[in-house]
Design a protein around this motif. Structure first.
Motif, short mmCIF file in Angstrom:
data_model
loop_
_atom_site.label_atom_id
_atom_site.label_comp_id
_atom_site.label_asym_id
_atom_site.label_seq_id
_atom_site.Cartn_x
_atom_site.Cartn_y
_atom_site.Cartn_z
N TRP A 28 0.84 -1.20 0.00
CA TRP A 28 0.00 0.00 0.00
C TRP A 28 0.88 1.25 0.00
O TRP A 28 0.62 2.20 -0.74
CB TRP A 28 -0.93 0.00 1.22
N ALA A 29 1.93 1.24 0.83
CA ALA A 29 2.83 2.39 0.89
C ALA A 29 3.49 2.61 -0.48
O ALA A 29 3.53 3.74 -0.97
CB ALA A 29 3.89 2.17 1.98
N LYS A 30 4.00 1.55 -1.09
CA LYS A 30 4.62 1.68 -2.41
C LYS A 30 3.64 2.23 -3.44
O LYS A 30 3.98 3.10 -4.23
CB LYS A 30 5.15 0.33 -2.88
N ASP A 31 2.41 1.70 -3.41
CA ASP A 31 1.40 2.14 -4.37
C ASP A 31 1.04 3.61 -4.19
O ASP A 31 0.54 4.25 -5.13
CB ASP A 31 0.12 1.30 -4.21
N ASN A 32 1.30 4.15 -3.01
CA ASN A 32 0.98 5.55 -2.71
C ASN A 32 2.23 6.42 -2.63
O ASN A 32 2.22 7.50 -2.02
CB ASN A 32 0.17 5.62 -1.42
N ASN A 33 3.32 5.94 -3.25
CA ASN A 33 4.59 6.68 -3.32
C ASN A 33 5.14 7.06 -1.95
O ASN A 33 5.74 8.12 -1.79
CB ASN A 33 4.44 7.91 -4.21
#
Length: 68
Positions: A28-33
């Motif tokens: 989720w963190a990666k997907d939200n930069n």
């Protein structure tokens, strides 16, 4: 991103649940930069500390609290 209050009941531990929760939060963190994931764990929770370290996390600081 910040993981708060993650806990797995003892009878469900070592079944990959915690690992999946952490990986989902990281994705989720990666997907939200978002480049960093933080979490806190109480000092007596040594088993939890070992789990987090096995997931690639490292100890960085101490937290402080004062009940008044």
């Amino acid at each position: 991103a910040y993981i708060m209050n993650m806990y797995t009941k003892p009878k469900y531990r070592r079944k990959g649940i915690g690992t999946q929760l952490v990986k989902t939060a990281e994705q989720w963190a990666k997907d939200n930069n978002i480049e960093v994931v933080l979490l806190n764990s109480g000092l007596p929770r040594e088993e939890a500390h070992a789990f987090y370290e096995s997931q690639g996390y490292f100890k960085k600081s101490f937290g402080f609290i004062k009940k008044i």
